[in-house]
Design a protein around this motif. Structure first.
Motif, PDB file in Angstrom:
ATOM      1  N   MET A   1       0.820  -1.197   0.000  1.00  7.61           N
ATOM      2  CA  MET A   1       0.000   0.000   0.000  1.00  7.61           C
ATOM      3  C   MET A   1       0.863   1.260   0.000  1.00  7.61           C
ATOM      4  N   GLU A   2       2.038   1.186   0.759  1.00  7.28           N
ATOM      5  CA  GLU A   2       2.948   2.340   0.762  1.00  7.28           C
ATOM      6  C   GLU A   2       3.569   2.538  -0.599  1.00  7.28           C
ATOM      7  N   ARG A   3       3.931   1.435  -1.266  1.00  5.87           N
ATOM      8  CA  ARG A   3       4.487   1.557  -2.610  1.00  5.87           C
ATOM      9  C   ARG A   3       3.443   2.129  -3.578  1.00  5.87           C
ATOM     10  N   GLU A   4       2.190   1.712  -3.424  1.00  9.37           N
ATOM     11  CA  GLU A   4       1.125   2.215  -4.278  1.00  9.37           C
ATOM     12  C   GLU A   4       0.919   3.710  -4.079  1.00  9.37           C
ATOM     13  N   LEU A   5       0.938   4.117  -2.803  1.00  9.31           N
ATOM     14  CA  LEU A   5       0.715   5.539  -2.504  1.00  9.31           C
ATOM     15  C   LEU A   5       1.886   6.404  -2.928  1.00  9.31           C
ATOM     16  N   ASN A   6       3.052   5.828  -3.084  1.00  6.21           N
ATOM     17  CA  ASN A   6       4.231   6.598  -3.506  1.00  6.21           C
ATOM     18  C   ASN A   6       4.332   6.748  -5.016  1.00  6.21           C
ATOM     19  N   LYS A   8       3.465   8.215  -8.735  1.00  6.47           N
ATOM     20  CA  LYS A   8       3.360   9.618  -9.149  1.00  6.47           C
ATOM     21  C   LYS A   8       1.937  10.155  -9.039  1.00  6.47           C
ATOM     22  N   GLU A   9       0.922   9.364  -9.450  1.00  6.32           N
ATOM     23  CA  GLU A   9      -0.444   9.854  -9.463  1.00  6.32           C
ATOM     24  C   GLU A   9      -1.061   9.967  -8.071  1.00  6.32           C
ATOM     25  N   TYR A  10      -0.445   9.343  -7.057  1.00  4.59           N
ATOM     26  CA  TYR A  10      -0.986   9.407  -5.695  1.00  4.59           C
ATOM     27  C   TYR A  10      -0.102  10.146  -4.718  1.00  4.59           C
ATOM     28  N   LYS A  11       1.171  10.341  -5.073  1.00  2.00           N
ATOM     29  CA  LYS A  11       2.135  10.860  -4.107  1.00  2.00           C
ATOM     30  C   LYS A  11       1.737  12.229  -3.586  1.00  2.00           C
ATOM     31  N   ASN A  12       1.263  13.143  -4.479  1.00  2.91           N
ATOM     32  CA  ASN A  12       0.897  14.516  -4.085  1.00  2.91           C
ATOM     33  C   ASN A  12      -0.622  14.737  -4.180  1.00  2.91           C
ATOM     34  N   ALA A  13      -1.367  13.708  -3.842  1.00  2.22           N
ATOM     35  CA  ALA A  13      -2.821  13.788  -3.982  1.00  2.22           C
ATOM     36  C   ALA A  13      -3.415  14.903  -3.130  1.00  2.22           C
ATOM     37  N   ASP A  14      -2.929  15.080  -1.912  1.00  3.12           N
ATOM     38  CA  ASP A  14      -3.488  16.122  -1.044  1.00  3.12           C
ATOM     39  C   ASP A  14      -3.227  17.526  -1.602  1.00  3.12           C
ATOM     40  N   THR A  15      -2.007  17.729  -2.149  1.00  2.00           N
ATOM     41  CA  THR A  15      -1.686  19.039  -2.735  1.00  2.00           C
ATOM     42  C   THR A  15      -2.507  19.297  -3.999  1.00  2.00           C
ATOM     43  N   ILE A  16      -2.606  18.249  -4.846  1.00  2.00           N
ATOM     44  CA  ILE A  16      -3.392  18.393  -6.076  1.00  2.00           C
ATOM     45  C   ILE A  16      -4.849  18.677  -5.743  1.00  2.00           C
ATOM     46  N   TYR A  17      -5.398  17.940  -4.753  1.00  6.96           N
ATOM     47  CA  TYR A  17      -6.793  18.154  -4.356  1.00  6.96           C
ATOM     48  C   TYR A  17      -6.998  19.590  -3.867  1.00  6.96           C
ATOM     49  N   ARG A  18      -6.054  20.085  -3.024  1.00  5.08           N
ATOM     50  CA  ARG A  18      -6.189  21.449  -2.509  1.00  5.08           C
ATOM     51  C   ARG A  18      -6.169  22.472  -3.644  1.00  5.08           C
ATOM     52  N   ASP A  19      -5.243  22.295  -4.594  1.00  3.57           N
ATOM     53  CA  ASP A  19      -5.146  23.241  -5.720  1.00  3.57           C
ATOM     54  C   ASP A  19      -6.404  23.212  -6.569  1.00  3.57           C
ATOM     55  N   LYS A  20      -6.922  22.016  -6.855  1.00  3.21           N
ATOM     56  CA  LYS A  20      -8.131  21.912  -7.673  1.00  3.21           C
ATOM     57  C   LYS A  20      -9.345  22.468  -6.936  1.00  3.21           C
ATOM     58  N   TYR A  21      -9.393  22.226  -5.622  1.00  4.20           N
ATOM     59  CA  TYR A  21     -10.514  22.753  -4.843  1.00  4.20           C
ATOM     60  C   TYR A  21     -10.497  24.277  -4.847  1.00  4.20           C
ATOM     61  N   LEU A  22      -9.296  24.879  -4.663  1.00  2.00           N
ATOM     62  CA  LEU A  22      -9.187  26.345  -4.683  1.00  2.00           C
ATOM     63  C   LEU A  22      -9.549  26.908  -6.054  1.00  2.00           C
ATOM     64  N   GLU A  23      -9.125  26.213  -7.102  1.00  2.00           N
ATOM     65  CA  GLU A  23      -9.454  26.658  -8.458  1.00  2.00           C
ATOM     66  C   GLU A  23     -10.966  26.639  -8.684  1.00  2.00           C
ATOM     67  N   LEU A  24     -11.610  25.542  -8.257  1.00  3.12           N
ATOM     68  CA  LEU A  24     -13.059  25.437  -8.389  1.00  3.12           C
ATOM     69  C   LEU A  24     -13.764  26.507  -7.550  1.00  3.12           C
ATOM     70  N   TYR A  25     -13.272  26.751  -6.353  1.00  3.24           N
ATOM     71  CA  TYR A  25     -13.882  27.746  -5.461  1.00  3.24           C
ATOM     72  C   TYR A  25     -13.807  29.149  -6.076  1.00  3.24           C
TER      73      TYR A  25
END
Length: 218
Positions: A1-6, A8-25
């Protein structure tokens, strides 16, 4: 699970989510602001249109009372009917239809099809003068071509008086110039006497068929 989360598409998921949420807002708030601005602009345009039409009709009533010498029509006005959709959508816009009405005491009727050629001509002139007085206060040239067509002598004289009053009002405007093209010699002479010019220019043809311009003193 740690290897999966590391990966590229999951590693910065929290940052990507925050940026997309701010853009949508930001986009959502911007759309809300645009709707508010569009509603405010529509309200302002509606108010401006109503205020301008009141000004135009006031001038029309004043000029009609000065110029028209008949007793069958007290005054004329422009009536507006809103035909567009008031909803603020990209494919919707507010529009108006206009009609000229004549009034006699408390009775109001459309002029179209119910007035004489002289009344139609006079109404057309007065409406154009009212539009010019309302929207072109700083316009330097006011031109009329054969304004006395279909008018009787009394209405022609009263029209010259109304034009003279406009000239008097614009006397402080340095770039104002009244141009009247007419074959009605009596009207041109009366107009020259009314506005104090005292002369007009006569265009005629000589024996060779060439145009000649001469200044005529009153």
């Amino acid at each position: 699970m740690e290897r999966e989360l590391n990966k590229k598409e999951y590693k910065n998921a929290d940052t990507i989510y925050r940026d997309k949420y701010l853009e949508l807002y930001v986009q959502t708030r911007a759309c809300e602001d645009l709707l508010k601005f569009a509603a405010a602009l529509d309200h302002s345009l509606k108010y401006f249109h109503r205020e301008r039409m009141e000004s135009i009709n006031a001038i029309i009533r004043e000029l009609w009372n000065i110029v028209y010498k008949g007793n069958d029509v007290d005054t004329i006005e422009i009536r507006t009917d809103e035909t567009g959709d008031a909803l603020l959508a990209s494919d919707k816009k507010r529009s108006y239809s206009y009609r000229v009405v004549m009034r006699k005491k408390d009775v109001e009727m459309d002029m179209r099809g119910r007035c004489s050629a002289g009344q139609k001509m006079l109404a057309s002139l007065i409406i154009r003068i009212a539009l010019a007085e309302t929207f072109s206060a700083h316009c330097g040239i006011f031109a009329l071509d054969e304004p006395t067509t279909n008018l009787d002598s009394a209405n022609s004289i009263s029209l010259s008086e109304a034009l003279a009053e406009i000239v008097k009002r614009r006397s402080t405007q340095k770039n104002f110039q009244l141009i009247v093209i007419t074959h009605d010699k009596e009207f041109s002479e009366y107009l020259a006497k009314e506005d104090g010019i005292g002369s007009y220019y006569l265009v005629s043809r000589d024996s060779e068929g060439k145009s000649r311009i001469s200044r005529q003193e009153i």
